[in-house]
Design an enzyme around this catalytic site. Structure first.
Site, short mmCIF file in Angstrom:
data_model
loop_
_atom_site.label_atom_id
_atom_site.label_comp_id
_atom_site.label_asym_id
_atom_site.label_seq_id
_atom_site.Cartn_x
_atom_site.Cartn_y
_atom_site.Cartn_z
CB SER A 45 -1.09 0.11 1.10
OG SER A 45 -1.82 -1.07 1.08
N GLY A 242 -4.14 -2.17 -0.94
CA GLY A 242 -3.39 -2.10 -2.07
C GLY A 242 -3.23 -0.47 -2.11
N GLY A 244 -2.65 3.43 -3.69
CA GLY A 244 -3.04 4.59 -4.70
C GLY A 244 -4.48 4.81 -4.78
CB CYS A 269 -7.08 -1.07 3.19
SG CYS A 269 -6.20 0.61 2.96
CG ASN A 311 -0.53 2.38 4.43
OD1 ASN A 311 -0.41 3.63 4.16
ND2 ASN A 311 0.06 1.53 3.81
N GLY A 313 -4.73 7.07 1.93
CA GLY A 313 -4.57 8.07 1.54
C GLY A 313 -5.75 8.79 0.96
CG HIS A 354 -4.47 -2.48 7.05
ND1 HIS A 354 -4.35 -3.40 6.10
CD2 HIS A 354 -4.49 -1.22 6.51
CE1 HIS A 354 -4.14 -2.64 5.22
NE2 HIS A 354 -4.31 -1.43 5.25
CD GLU A 356 -4.01 -6.72 7.76
OE1 GLU A 356 -3.11 -5.59 7.33
OE2 GLU A 356 -5.29 -6.50 8.04
#
Length: 380
Positions: A45, A242, A244, A269, A311, A313, A354, A356
């Site tokens: 990511s 992942g 972007g 995510c 994580n 954006g 996340h 995990e």
């Protein structure tokens, strides 16, 4: 070795490289975790991004082959306040500097990461360039301005596995069939429920948690079609994290839309964002994103607060999901952004964070069991 960090808005930071000569560019972001730098470095990511760690001392426990989240370092560059070159940990196998050098990734130290982080919090994530070759501030700012914008950029293409594989006993295992030729023979005849996991940049620890929950896991490339997934006849569909912007990923969005009512579906995510787009929602770029292991999230169904690792954006516009058949299940208590939603009529739920990553350390692990229960319900 002298180095320079330049931001697109003209601000520069003198620093030093602890990995030798080099030059790199990308969107610069910050992570607030106090540990876990190896997981950060290998998280797909972070593709195309220069990561700044807000915790000042980095490198003190070295790196090892067990704590990776993919098969390589994914970040474009790494920024720390004080690099520690003498790791002390019984699990350490080599220094952080040697690890980055082995994969050609530039790391810099001896700059005020607190000032840099405060600046990014104020103005938002910026394009940046780091160099040991070009030390003229104006010239390096021009190079930062030439870095492609994260918005509108498909970064998934550069991180997903091009071939399907199984996840067995904590490691990837190749399959002897091409995706187009696969059918139910790819699964073990005995074992748990069968999950087809889309790889948009999937983290290894997600696969570890799926296996620990008792699933057989087949990882399929991001470009797999709905027909190809259906021909292996899984019991559930997983949508991975992942890098972007999700909006350029029109192919995966169309595939998810076609699979929505096929089998129970769970997304994390980027998977959350793609599911939102498939259901007619919208996404947008956050000012500086959520990256760290200390984000408070409220489960609106139970009222419980989870400390989560994040994580991302980009986020799903919470107002775009105000539809009769969708329900918001989780929100971020820092800024009230969407952290999860579910469908009322079909077996689908997602989260933006996340589970995990063990931030709480186990506050959110129940989500994998919820996925299993959803599949069990469809088999009842």
């Amino acid at each position: 070795m002298k180095a320079l960090l330049a931001l697109e808005d003209g601000r520069t930071f003198a620093c030093k490289s602890f990995t030798g000569p080099g030059e790199t560019g990308g969107e610069i972001v910050f992570n607030t975790g106090m540990s876990g730098y190896q997981e950060v470095l290998t998280d797909p990511s972070y593709r195309g991004q220069i990561v700044t760690m807000t915790y000042p001392l980095i490198g003190n426990y070295g790196v090892n082959h067990q704590d990776v989240e993919s098969d390589r370092v994914q970040v474009a560059g790494f920024v720390v306040r004080e690099y520690q070159d003498c790791p002390s940990n019984f699990r350490s196998e080599q220094s952080l500097a040697k690890y980055l050098q082995s994969q050609g990734v530039l790391g810099i130290t001896d700059l005020d990461t607190r000032a840099l982080t405060r600046h990014l919090r104020t103005v938002g994530a910026l394009r940046a360039c780091i160099s040991t070759h070009e030390l003229d501030p104006a010239a390096l700012v021009e190079k930062a301005l030439a870095v492609p914008s994260m918005a509108g950029c498909d970064l998934v293409t550069g991180v997903f596995s091009k071939k399907p594989y199984r996840w067995i006993n904590g490691a990837p295992a190749a399959v002897d069939m091409d995706l187009a030729d696969m059918d139910e023979r790819v699964w073990h005849k005995t074992g748990g429920f069968r999950v087809a996991a889309f790889d948009f940049g999937i983290k290894y620890n997600i696969l570890r948690n799926l296996e620990a929950a008792g699933f057989q896991v087949l990882v399929v490339p991001a470009g797999a079609t709905a027909a190809q997934v259906k021909q292996v006849n899984p019991d559930g569909i997983f949508l991975s994290n992942g890098p972007g912007d999700p909006e350029p990923l029109t192919g995966p969005v169309a595939t998810i839309r076609e699979l929505l009512d096929y089998r129970p579906m769970f997304g994390i995510c980027l998977g959350n964002q793609l599911a939102g787009l498939a259901l007619g929602g919208a996404t947008y770029k956050l000012k500086f994103g959520h990256r760290g292991a200390n984000q408070p999230v409220k489960d609106l169904e139970t009222g419980k607060i989870e400390i989560t690792s994040q994580n991302h954006g980009f986020a799903v516009d919470i107002d775009s999901l105000k539809k009769e058949n969708l329900v918001v299940t989780h929100i971020n208590l820092n800024d009230n952004t969407l952290e999860g939603f579910a469908h009322k009529d079909i077996p689908l739920f997602t989260v933006q964070y996340h589970p995990e990553a063990s931030p709480g350390p186990h506050d959110a692990r129940y989500l994998f069991d919820r996925f299993k229960a959803l599949i069990e319900k469809t088999h009842a």
